[in-house]
Design an enzyme around this catalytic site. Sequence first.
Site, PDB file in Angstrom:
ATOM      1  N   GLY A  15       0.781  -1.242   0.000  1.00 43.40           N
ATOM      2  CA  GLY A  15       0.000   0.000   0.000  1.00 43.40           C
ATOM      3  C   GLY A  15       0.807   1.284   0.000  1.00 43.40           C
ATOM      4  O   GLY A  15       0.287   2.339   0.345  1.00 43.40           O
ATOM      5  N   SER A  16       2.081   1.216  -0.442  1.00 37.21           N
ATOM      6  CA  SER A  16       2.868   2.455  -0.398  1.00 37.21           C
ATOM      7  C   SER A  16       2.365   3.471  -1.428  1.00 37.21           C
ATOM      8  O   SER A  16       2.436   4.682  -1.195  1.00 37.21           O
ATOM      9  CB  SER A  16       4.364   2.175  -0.595  1.00 37.21           C
ATOM     10  OG  SER A  16       4.651   1.823  -1.917  1.00 37.21           O
ATOM     11  N   ASN A  17       1.855   3.014  -2.552  1.00 36.98           N
ATOM     12  CA  ASN A  17       1.297   3.969  -3.522  1.00 36.98           C
ATOM     13  C   ASN A  17       0.024   4.607  -2.991  1.00 36.98           C
ATOM     14  O   ASN A  17      -0.198   5.804  -3.178  1.00 36.98           O
ATOM     15  CB  ASN A  17       1.055   3.288  -4.874  1.00 36.98           C
ATOM     16  CG  ASN A  17       2.312   3.250  -5.702  1.00 36.98           C
ATOM     17  OD1 ASN A  17       2.767   4.270  -6.206  1.00 36.98           O
ATOM     18  ND2 ASN A  17       2.908   2.067  -5.811  1.00 36.98           N
ATOM     19  N   ARG A  68     -14.835 -14.570 -10.600  1.00 37.04           N
ATOM     20  CA  ARG A  68     -14.401 -13.183 -10.798  1.00 37.04           C
ATOM     21  C   ARG A  68     -15.595 -12.230 -10.942  1.00 37.04           C
ATOM     22  O   ARG A  68     -15.627 -11.155 -10.348  1.00 37.04           O
ATOM     23  CB  ARG A  68     -13.502 -13.079 -12.035  1.00 37.04           C
ATOM     24  CG  ARG A  68     -12.932 -11.679 -12.241  1.00 37.04           C
ATOM     25  CD  ARG A  68     -12.093 -11.572 -13.498  1.00 37.04           C
ATOM     26  NE  ARG A  68     -11.098 -12.617 -13.564  1.00 37.04           N
ATOM     27  CZ  ARG A  68      -9.936 -12.594 -12.920  1.00 37.04           C
ATOM     28  NH1 ARG A  68      -9.627 -11.564 -12.180  1.00 37.04           N
ATOM     29  NH2 ARG A  68      -9.084 -13.584 -13.006  1.00 37.04           N
ATOM     30  N   ARG A  94      -5.269  -8.335  -9.153  1.00 35.64           N
ATOM     31  CA  ARG A  94      -6.276  -9.117  -9.874  1.00 35.64           C
ATOM     32  C   ARG A  94      -6.647  -8.402 -11.163  1.00 35.64           C
ATOM     33  O   ARG A  94      -6.712  -7.173 -11.191  1.00 35.64           O
ATOM     34  CB  ARG A  94      -7.534  -9.281  -9.023  1.00 35.64           C
ATOM     35  CG  ARG A  94      -7.431 -10.389  -8.024  1.00 35.64           C
ATOM     36  CD  ARG A  94      -8.650 -10.431  -7.149  1.00 35.64           C
ATOM     37  NE  ARG A  94      -9.869 -10.865  -7.829  1.00 35.64           N
ATOM     38  CZ  ARG A  94     -10.180 -12.137  -8.054  1.00 35.64           C
ATOM     39  NH1 ARG A  94      -9.366 -13.107  -7.691  1.00 35.64           N
ATOM     40  NH2 ARG A  94     -11.326 -12.453  -8.653  1.00 35.64           N
ATOM     41  N   HIS A 112       2.219   0.864 -12.979  1.00 38.49           N
ATOM     42  CA  HIS A 112       3.003  -0.344 -13.272  1.00 38.49           C
ATOM     43  C   HIS A 112       4.489   0.009 -13.237  1.00 38.49           C
ATOM     44  O   HIS A 112       4.887   1.037 -13.795  1.00 38.49           O
ATOM     45  CB  HIS A 112       2.603  -0.892 -14.650  1.00 38.49           C
ATOM     46  CG  HIS A 112       3.325  -2.149 -14.988  1.00 38.49           C
ATOM     47  ND1 HIS A 112       2.990  -3.371 -14.423  1.00 38.49           N
ATOM     48  CD2 HIS A 112       4.395  -2.381 -15.782  1.00 38.49           C
ATOM     49  CE1 HIS A 112       3.812  -4.296 -14.880  1.00 38.49           C
ATOM     50  NE2 HIS A 112       4.671  -3.721 -15.702  1.00 38.49           N
ATOM     51  N   GLU A 177       7.348   6.177  -8.637  1.00 41.11           N
ATOM     52  CA  GLU A 177       5.922   5.811  -8.646  1.00 41.11           C
ATOM     53  C   GLU A 177       5.142   6.739  -7.732  1.00 41.11           C
ATOM     54  O   GLU A 177       4.047   7.198  -8.056  1.00 41.11           O
ATOM     55  CB  GLU A 177       5.730   4.364  -8.161  1.00 41.11           C
ATOM     56  CG  GLU A 177       6.254   3.304  -9.103  1.00 41.11           C
ATOM     57  CD  GLU A 177       5.891   1.904  -8.632  1.00 41.11           C
ATOM     58  OE1 GLU A 177       4.765   1.676  -8.190  1.00 41.11           O
ATOM     59  OE2 GLU A 177       6.772   1.015  -8.703  1.00 41.11           O
TER      60      GLU A 177
HETATM   61  C1  GRF Z   1       4.014  -1.217  -7.223  1.00 42.02           C
HETATM   62  O1  GRF Z   1       5.303  -1.512  -7.686  1.00 42.02           O
HETATM   63  C2  GRF Z   1       3.077  -0.962  -8.376  1.00 42.02           C
HETATM   64  O2  GRF Z   1       3.698  -0.355  -9.473  1.00 42.02           O
HETATM   65  C3  GRF Z   1       2.622  -2.355  -8.746  1.00 42.02           C
HETATM   66  O3  GRF Z   1       2.497  -3.033  -7.523  1.00 42.02           O
HETATM   67  C4  GRF Z   1       3.367  -2.437  -6.556  1.00 42.02           C
HETATM   68  C5  GRF Z   1       2.513  -2.036  -5.391  1.00 42.02           C
HETATM   69  O4  GRF Z   1       3.265  -1.510  -4.332  1.00 42.02           O
HETATM   70  N1  GRF Z   1       1.392  -2.314  -9.512  1.00 42.02           N
HETATM   71  P1  GRF Z   1       2.529  -0.811  -3.119  1.00 42.02           P
HETATM   72  O5  GRF Z   1       1.544  -1.850  -2.558  1.00 42.02           O
HETATM   73  O6  GRF Z   1       1.809   0.386  -3.645  1.00 42.02           O
HETATM   74  O7  GRF Z   1       3.596  -0.474  -2.151  1.00 42.02           O
END
Ligand code: GRF
Length: 209
Positions: A15-17, A68, A94, A112, A177
């Site tokens: 969940g860092s993003n 799904r 998913r 991504h 990111e």
């Molecule tokens: C990130 O590298 C993102 O680009 C990919 O999955 C990873 C998720 O990382 N889709 P986080 O859970 O947001 O830390």
Amino acid sequence: MNERNRLGILLSGRGSNFLAIADAIASGRLPDAEIAVVISNKADAPGLAAARERGLNSLAIEARGRKRAEHDAEIIACLQEYRVDLVCLAGYMRLLSAEFVAAFSQRILNIHPSLLPAFPGLDAQQQALEYGVKVTGCTVHFVDEQLDHGAIILQKIVPVLDGDNGDDLAARILEQEHIAYAEAIKRVLSGNYRIVGRRYLPSAQANLG
Ligand code: GRF
């Protein structure tokens, strides 16, 4: 004040993003947005715990043992219940059904960790390292029915250094990111763009700002 755009975050892990997006909102870098709900397909995702700690609406909708279509229908209903304007996939592991994509047409984003169309799918950073490319990066794009495929909103470039292992490279990409996702959300929420074929094009108005 205008009503803020309501984001729905979908995640499966760290969940860092998601946290980078939450921080961008908290610090005023993303003034037109608020997080309406955080949904995880894994009840034990650290990202979900972090959302709870921040007092955000957060829930687990487990996928295990379900079709799904059925799982996606529950998530769509939840996003609609929370009146979500824009869905942000943040490490959501998913594939979305065609029904899901249609329910939020051009309103689902993904990040991504490569310069698409290079290295789609899992372990993109390791794929890039093993291929021997000298630059890689990250991509924020609209989501369509195909994996890591929709129109590209923005990309950030990251060098691959000779001494890198997979973790070094992944960490360098992750830093970008965290900057890229909030920037892309801001652009999309501005509404100042059009999609021509596969191309995301800022409108003239957006260039002035
Ligand atoms: C990130 O590298 C993102 O680009 C990919 O999955 C990873 C998720 O990382 N889709 P986080 O859970 O947001 O830390």
